[in-house]
Design a protein around this motif. Structure first.
Motif, PDB file in Angstrom:
ATOM      1  N   ALA A  34      68.319 -15.484  27.183  1.00 11.83           N
ATOM      2  CA  ALA A  34      69.094 -14.558  28.000  1.00 11.83           C
ATOM      3  C   ALA A  34      68.282 -13.320  28.353  1.00 11.83           C
ATOM      4  O   ALA A  34      68.641 -12.558  29.247  1.00 11.83           O
ATOM      5  CB  ALA A  34      70.365 -14.148  27.260  1.00 11.83           C
ATOM      6  N   GLU A  35      67.152 -13.155  27.609  1.00 12.54           N
ATOM      7  CA  GLU A  35      66.222 -12.035  27.817  1.00 12.54           C
ATOM      8  C   GLU A  35      66.931 -10.688  27.773  1.00 12.54           C
ATOM      9  O   GLU A  35      66.695  -9.789  28.580  1.00 12.54           O
ATOM     10  CB  GLU A  35      65.460 -12.197  29.142  1.00 12.54           C
ATOM     11  N   LYS A  36      67.839 -10.576  26.830  1.00 14.40           N
ATOM     12  CA  LYS A  36      68.558  -9.326  26.628  1.00 14.40           C
ATOM     13  C   LYS A  36      68.423  -8.919  25.164  1.00 14.40           C
ATOM     14  O   LYS A  36      68.118  -9.731  24.306  1.00 14.40           O
ATOM     15  CB  LYS A  36      70.037  -9.482  26.979  1.00 14.40           C
ATOM     16  N   GLY A  37      68.718  -7.654  24.889  1.00 15.08           N
ATOM     17  CA  GLY A  37      68.685  -7.190  23.510  1.00 15.08           C
ATOM     18  C   GLY A  37      67.354  -6.589  23.107  1.00 15.08           C
ATOM     19  O   GLY A  37      66.381  -6.593  23.867  1.00 15.08           O
ATOM     20  N   ASP A  38      67.330  -6.067  21.924  1.00 14.61           N
ATOM     21  CA  ASP A  38      66.162  -5.387  21.376  1.00 14.61           C
ATOM     22  C   ASP A  38      65.295  -6.386  20.614  1.00 14.61           C
ATOM     23  O   ASP A  38      65.753  -7.001  19.648  1.00 14.61           O
ATOM     24  CB  ASP A  38      66.620  -4.269  20.442  1.00 14.61           C
ATOM     25  N   PRO A  39      64.028  -6.580  21.020  1.00 18.05           N
ATOM     26  CA  PRO A  39      63.145  -7.519  20.314  1.00 18.05           C
ATOM     27  C   PRO A  39      62.988  -7.197  18.830  1.00 18.05           C
ATOM     28  O   PRO A  39      62.801  -8.099  18.013  1.00 18.05           O
ATOM     29  CB  PRO A  39      61.803  -7.368  21.045  1.00 18.05           C
ATOM     30  N   ALA A  40      63.077  -5.911  18.481  1.00 17.42           N
ATOM     31  CA  ALA A  40      62.880  -5.511  17.084  1.00 17.42           C
ATOM     32  C   ALA A  40      63.939  -6.107  16.168  1.00 17.42           C
ATOM     33  O   ALA A  40      63.669  -6.430  15.009  1.00 17.42           O
ATOM     34  CB  ALA A  40      62.881  -3.990  16.964  1.00 17.42           C
ATOM     35  N   ILE A  41      65.161  -6.263  16.706  1.00 18.10           N
ATOM     36  CA  ILE A  41      66.245  -6.802  15.875  1.00 18.10           C
ATOM     37  C   ILE A  41      65.950  -8.241  15.482  1.00 18.10           C
ATOM     38  O   ILE A  41      66.032  -8.629  14.309  1.00 18.10           O
ATOM     39  CB  ILE A  41      67.596  -6.714  16.618  1.00 18.10           C
ATOM     40  N   LEU A  42      65.577  -9.054  16.493  1.00 12.09           N
ATOM     41  CA  LEU A  42      65.292 -10.453  16.201  1.00 12.09           C
ATOM     42  C   LEU A  42      63.998 -10.599  15.399  1.00 12.09           C
ATOM     43  O   LEU A  42      63.895 -11.462  14.527  1.00 12.09           O
ATOM     44  CB  LEU A  42      65.199 -11.254  17.500  1.00 12.09           C
ATOM     45  N   SER A  43      63.015  -9.764  15.664  1.00 16.90           N
ATOM     46  CA  SER A  43      61.749  -9.817  14.923  1.00 16.90           C
ATOM     47  C   SER A  43      61.992  -9.594  13.431  1.00 16.90           C
ATOM     48  O   SER A  43      61.436 -10.287  12.585  1.00 16.90           O
ATOM     49  CB  SER A  43      60.770  -8.775  15.453  1.00 16.90           C
ATOM     50  N   GLU A  44      62.830  -8.615  13.126  1.00 15.57           N
ATOM     51  CA  GLU A  44      63.144  -8.333  11.720  1.00 15.57           C
ATOM     52  C   GLU A  44      63.894  -9.502  11.093  1.00 15.57           C
ATOM     53  O   GLU A  44      63.662  -9.865   9.939  1.00 15.57           O
ATOM     54  CB  GLU A  44      63.984  -7.058  11.629  1.00 15.57           C
ATOM     55  N   LEU A  45      64.765 -10.114  11.879  1.00 13.04           N
ATOM     56  CA  LEU A  45      65.568 -11.221  11.389  1.00 13.04           C
ATOM     57  C   LEU A  45      64.709 -12.443  11.055  1.00 13.04           C
ATOM     58  O   LEU A  45      64.840 -13.047   9.994  1.00 13.04           O
ATOM     59  CB  LEU A  45      66.629 -11.584  12.428  1.00 13.04           C
TER      60      LEU A  45
END
Length: 477
Positions: A34-45
């Motif tokens: 969807a190319e939405k949201g903050d990459p940092a959130i998923l990176s941490e996950l």
């Protein structure tokens, strides 16, 4: 815990992790494509999750692509170079998993029980526990295999304790993920509160207590988990020092483990008996006719000595002083200490006499002596930290000290000194001047604290009685 998470958990009636795996992957695919949201959130996950959590090759391939994309995104949004499913299928094909390619699309597009990426992260602790259950079951099967074998000393003393320890470690690793403890606030609250009065146990040597934060640290106290090196040339009193401290602790506080790689179990016990009798008489204020080493060797006792020997049978010394005299490798020592730590809640210290005699410490075809010794000291420091117990490790020093006018050893006299110094919290050296100069006081003992991670360094003036394996402050002998 949010009501959404509670609802999710209430619906999970099995230990199967496949539903969580599918939901995690499909949610991440949607979040990325969807190319939405903050990459940092998923990176941490994704750095929290491991590829081994996915039980099938096609799911591990999808996760690998997700992780690679999320960790490589440096802008404020994701850059996805194509279909995640297609990339995962190509990866599987190149590895020979052609048949698994047909399952990729089903997983990537499967319905997710999570509608928010933050909610997805909150369910990871539950995922860990489910995985731990599977590991516990596998380890339990290995324990049963051991119990079904013919009785064997190695199985009972090494393999079985190691598997039991592994069982606890698996659960601890899972349980730690669900603890919601703010460690920083906890540490601040701790230092704001008064220091507990019983945080340590006296060694019986006042100057030593003052140097090492009050004595032997109580188990899991703020000052515990120390690796304490006691080093000297032969005949300086290292073993007497260890026996004296161990006897004090066993008689007044709790259990101790004493690994004697030089003396037999009987020899250690004889020394401990002499020390215990001496200390008991001194505490009663009537230090008359103590049981000496020569009494035990010659079996020559007065009536009073014989009566005291009989009374020692039921003493705390006998119940708490655990001696091991087999020459074994560090893994065997570690397994025994961890098992004792679990079965003896009052285990308060470990003594090892001495480092260079631990199996594997000498140089071999694969490693130098310095490397092997470093591996042992590192393992013992980790053991101290894991059990919350102080470990006293005796060590020899090089002969070079014999050629100096000042016979007190220093750091450079230790074999593999760099590795030992790095791992040790406290390093102490011992010197009996009488050994080199017969005009000196035979009871004089100097203890040099050369490294003290949490305290001061300096030379302590002590006295030693080798016939009773007793050490005191200089003025109290």
């Amino acid at each position: 815990m949010t009501s959404e998470i509670s609802a999710v958990i209430s619906q999970m009636t099995s230990w199967d992790t496949r539903e969580i795996e599918d939901s995690f992957l499909s949610s991440c695919v949607f979040y990325l494509e969807a190319e939405k949201g903050d990459p940092a959130i998923l990176s941490e996950l994704v750095t929290t999750v491991e590829d081994t959590w996915f039980l099938e090759p096609h799911k591990r391939a999808i996760f690998y692509v997700i992780k690679k994309i999320s960790l490589s995104s440096k802008s404020s949004s994701f850059v996805v170079p194509g279909s995640i499913s297609v990339m995962a299928q190509k990866m599987l094909s190149s590895m020979g998993y052609v048949r698994e390619c047909e399952f990729v699309e089903d997983v990537a597009r499967s319905p997710s029980m999570f509608f928010d990426i933050d909610l997805l992260g909150s369910v990871i602790p539950l995922w860990r526990i489910k995985l731990a259950r599977n590991k516990l079951r596998q380890n339990t099967e290995r324990i049963l295999d051991c119990l079904n074998q013919e009785p064997d000393q190695k199985v009972l003393e090494e393999e079985l304790p190691s598997l039991i320890e592994c069982q606890q470690d698996i659960w601890d690793g899972a349980a730690s993920a669900v603890k919601r403890d703010d460690e920083w606030n906890s540490s601040i609250d701790e230092v704001l509160s008064p220091l507990p009065e019983d945080i340590s146990v006296s060694t019986g040597i006042r100057v030593l207590d003052e140097a090492i934060q009050g004595g032997i640290a109580k188990r899991n106290s703020p000052f515990s988990s120390r690796l304490i090196i006691v080093a000297a040339r032969p005949s300086m009193g290292k073993s007497a020092f260890a026996v004296c401290l161990a006897s004090q602790l066993a008689s007044s506080h709790g259990d101790i483990a004493f690994f004697s790689l030089e003396m037999s179990k009987r020899q250690v016990q004889y020394r401990a008996i002499s020390c215990y009798d001496y200390l008991s008489l001194k505490q009663q204020g009537r230090l008359v006719d103590p049981i000496r080493s020569n009494n035990l060797r010659n079996r020559s006792y007065t009536v009073s000595q014989r009566e005291r020997l009989e009374s020692i049978k039921g003493s705390p010394l006998v119940k708490r002083f655990h001696v091991f005299d087999s020459n074994e490798a560090i893994n065997g020592i570690t397994a025994k200490v961890k098992l004792l730590a679990k079965t003896r809640p009052n285990l308060c210290a470990v003594f090892i006499d001495y480092l260079q005699l631990i199996e594997g410490c000498s140089g071999d075809a694969n490693n130098t002596e310095a490397s092997n010794i470093g591996n042992v000291t590192r393992a013992l420091k980790k053991l101290a930290t894991a059990t919350g117990i102080d470990i006293f490790l005796l060590s020899q020093v090089n002969r070079g000290v014999e050629n100096r006018s000042d016979k007190m050893p220093n750091m450079s006299d230790l074999r593999a000194s760099g590795r030992i110094e790095e791992d040790a919290d406290i390093v102490m050296f011992m010197l009996r001047p009488y050994y080199y100069d017969q005009e000196k006081d035979p009871h004089e003992l100097a203890v040099s604290v050369a490294k003290n991670r949490h305290g001061v360094c300096g030379t302590l003036a002590c006295s030693i009685d080798l016939q009773s394996s007793v050490i005191f402050d200089r003025q109290t002998l």
